[in-house]
Design an enzyme around this catalytic site. Sequence first.
Site: not given
Length: 141
Positions: A11, A51, A59, A87, A93, A104, A114, A117, A128
């Site tokens: 990100k 998203y 949010f 993950r 998160t 993270r 964070n 993704h 995705e």
Amino acid sequence: MAVERTLSIIKPDAVAKNVIGQILARFEGAGLRVVAARMMQLSEAQAQAFYAVHKARPFFGDLVRFMISGPVMIQVLEGEGAIARNRELMGATDPKKADKGTIRADFADSIDANAVHGSDGEDTARNEISFFFSSLDVNGR
């Protein structure tokens, strides 16, 4: 364990910190291969579409604004159990709740900024990946 593919996004906050290489090294060190990658600046429409599952959440607007605030590095990772492995590498998160040594915990500033993704399941990963890459863009096995 089956060989899977998953989408990963580094990100804007992590790109701005210049830690793309460190994050990619963690994926590779965990046995995941980068089989497609591109750096891009998401448009507002792209971020909203990607998203869209979160559109009703409070949010959503902040997430879209954050994701268009700078360039992102998008990649397809491949390997045995790639979805779960990615993950695990990412961590929780909320970086304050992420295990020490996760991406993270090491690179994220907040639950909003964070760092990364990752797809949360096989169907999500397929959707995705196809959002950002055609089958011609992804290197075969």
